[in-house]
Each structure stands twice: as structure tokens, then as C-alpha cells.
Design an enzyme around this catalytic site. Structure first.
Site, mmCIF file in Angstrom:
data_model
loop_
_atom_site.group_PDB
_atom_site.id
_atom_site.type_symbol
_atom_site.label_atom_id
_atom_site.label_comp_id
_atom_site.label_asym_id
_atom_site.label_seq_id
_atom_site.Cartn_x
_atom_site.Cartn_y
_atom_site.Cartn_z
ATOM 1 N N HIS A 235 -29.850 -2.393 -9.481
ATOM 2 C CA HIS A 235 -29.993 -3.177 -10.459
ATOM 3 C C HIS A 235 -31.035 -2.751 -11.989
ATOM 4 O O HIS A 235 -31.929 -2.472 -11.591
ATOM 5 C CB HIS A 235 -31.339 -4.289 -9.406
ATOM 6 C CG HIS A 235 -31.836 -5.222 -10.218
ATOM 7 N ND1 HIS A 235 -32.116 -5.752 -9.638
ATOM 8 C CD2 HIS A 235 -31.541 -5.446 -11.953
ATOM 9 C CE1 HIS A 235 -32.492 -7.901 -11.175
ATOM 10 N NE2 HIS A 235 -32.308 -7.207 -11.805
ATOM 11 N N GLU B 214 -26.512 -5.495 -9.622
ATOM 12 C CA GLU B 214 -26.485 -7.027 -9.687
ATOM 13 C C GLU B 214 -27.892 -7.340 -10.493
ATOM 14 O O GLU B 214 -28.316 -5.671 -11.137
ATOM 15 C CB GLU B 214 -27.610 -6.869 -8.471
ATOM 16 C CG GLU B 214 -28.814 -5.911 -8.230
ATOM 17 C CD GLU B 214 -29.769 -6.175 -6.439
ATOM 18 O OE1 GLU B 214 -29.411 -6.789 -5.907
ATOM 19 O OE2 GLU B 214 -31.106 -6.157 -6.816
ATOM 20 N N HIS C 101 -33.061 -8.970 0.856
ATOM 21 C CA HIS C 101 -34.002 -8.547 0.243
ATOM 22 C C HIS C 101 -35.417 -9.274 1.009
ATOM 23 O O HIS C 101 -35.689 -9.776 2.181
ATOM 24 C CB HIS C 101 -34.858 -10.248 -0.166
ATOM 25 C CG HIS C 101 -36.238 -9.296 -1.521
ATOM 26 N ND1 HIS C 101 -36.151 -9.588 -2.519
ATOM 27 C CD2 HIS C 101 -37.170 -10.003 -1.290
ATOM 28 C CE1 HIS C 101 -37.247 -9.260 -3.390
ATOM 29 N NE2 HIS C 101 -38.933 -9.762 -2.451
#
Length: 237
Positions: free
Chosen positions: A43, A70, A190
Site C-alpha cells: 500500500h 492497494e 484487515h
């Protein structure tokens, strides 16, 4: 079979805290794959507090499994995807001031934005997944954006899992079924860990991929990276 994609952000955080190149992020990515990981997730945030722009490009030739980038779909992110052509781009709605992803897209409210971005990303040949909360309507509406997959945001599941497993998983099952009916594939991520991953997977066997970073890195401090990756793979088998 559900793939395990290792999010290596936290390794980059550790490297950046001291400067230099220890740990070597490129070696980490190679070793994660060598130890059995079926994907590498990054990310790259604008402030480069963990993954840097240079990392995005340097990692590309080393990924022999699946490269998943991401981030928030601004022009910088779109360019990174267009340049590196990862197997998957995962769109998250958090801005640059957010510490970590904390919510999914409102796929109805931001339908036009997502359609535009996803159209551009698909021109590069990249599969697109979008981060969503476990909401049936929003999961189903993700299909109208042109996305290939949704990634279920699993923090609420991880929190509630400790109190009531059945109640924790229920909205995720409903959201999964709604998305599957619209032809979408399912990812999740997550706060999934060795305690809650197996139950999630058993109840949502249609999972294509889970992306796990923070918990896996913490476990690796005690058990070693190779052993930890194998333990996570065991939970998915």
C-alpha cells in the site's frame, strides 16, 4: 483454494525507521514467496511512511506469484498501476491522513468515481478489487462499478469474534452471498490472524484471497517468517 497474500508494509516501516536497507524489502518479498505465500500486497501511501514509490517499481520483477497494489485511486496511484501492471489493484477509500484503512467504499455514492477509475485500471489488464464493509446492498452494488472482486473489510469481524463468533461472521456471509449473486469474487483483509482466520474461511469457503500483514509480521517476531507463513497457510487449507 484461498490464496494468502502477505502485506509487507510493516517490514518497510521497520526499514524506514532506521534508514538504510535493513530489513531488505526485496529479499523479504522473495522469501515470503519462497516460503509459500501466493501473493505480495503493498500500500504505497503518498507520504511514503512505509512503501516508497521506488519500492513499487523495484518489487515488480521479483513477484512470481501475484502483485497486489492497494491504495486510494488518485492520479499517483493510477500511474503506479499503469506503469507496473500488477495482477490486482485494490481500491480503498482512505485519504493520505489516515493511519490505516478503516472503512469500505460506499459503492452507491461513489459509483461514478469508481467506474471511471476502474475503467482506466482495466485498460492496463489489471484485475480490480474494491474495499467494502459487510453490507449486502453495497457489496452487490460493487458489481455496477465494473470491479472484478470485493475485499471484505474484516476489522469488525475480528473485534466481535472474541465475543460471539456466529454474530461476527453473519454479516460477512450475507455480503458474500449478495456479491456472488452479482458475479463478483471475494477477497478479505484487515485484522485477520491465526486466532480468527480459520473460522472465517470455513464459513466463507468462496474466498479467493486474504491479505494479511500486521498480525503476520507480529507473529513472525516470535515464530520466524517461514514458520509463520506456513501456519497461516495451514489455517486456509
Amino acid at each position: 483454494m484461498t490464496k494468502l497474500s502477505v502485506n509487507i508494509n510493516k517490514f518497510a516501516t521497520l526499514r524506514n525507521a532506521r534508514g538504510g536497507n535493513n530489513p531488505d524489502l526485496l529479499k523479504i518479498a522473495r522469501d515470503c514467496q519462497r516460503f509459500g505465500a501466493e501473493g505480495i500486497t503493498i500500500h504505497p501511501r503518498p507520504d511514503e511512511r512505509h512503501i516508497t514509490t521506488l519500492d513499487v517499481y523495484n518489487l515488480k520483477p521479483l513477484i512470481t506469484t501475484e502483485y497486489n497494489i492497494e491504495g486510494y485511486p488518485d492520479e499517483r496511484f493510477i500511474k503506479l498501476v499503469a506503469d507496473t501492471k500488477p495482477e490486482q489493484a485494490t481500491l480503498v477509500p482512505d485519504g493520505p491522513d489516515v493511519l490505516t484503512s478503516n472503512a469500505g467504499w460506499d459503492t452507491k455514492k461513489y459509483k461514478s468515481l469508481l467506474q471511471d477509475v476502474i475503467g482506466k485500471l482495466k485498460e492496463t489488464g489489471t484485475r480490480v478489487s474494491i474495499f467494502v464493509n459487510p453490507d449486502e446492498e453495497l457489496a452487490a452494488a460493487a458489481a455496477d462499478t465494473g470491479a472484478d472482486r470485493i475485499e471484505l473489510y474484516t476489522e469488525n469481524y475480528a473485534v466481535e469474534f472474541k465475543n460471539n463468533q456466529e454474530e461476527a461472521i453473519a454479516p460477512y456471509i450475507r455480503a458474500t452471498n449478495a456479491a456472488l449473486q452479482r458475479g463478483l469474487e471475494i477477497n478479505a483483509g484487515h485484522d485477520l490472524d491465526l486466532e480468527n482466520l480459520r473460522y472465517f474461511h470455513l464459513n466463507i469457503p468462496q474466498l479467493a484471497e486474504v491479505s494479511i500483514g500486521h498480525a503476520l509480521v507480529c507473529d513472525a517476531l516470535y515464530m520466524g517468517l517461514e514458520n509463520t507463513i506456513r501456519l497461516y497457510l495451514k489455517e486456509l487449507r
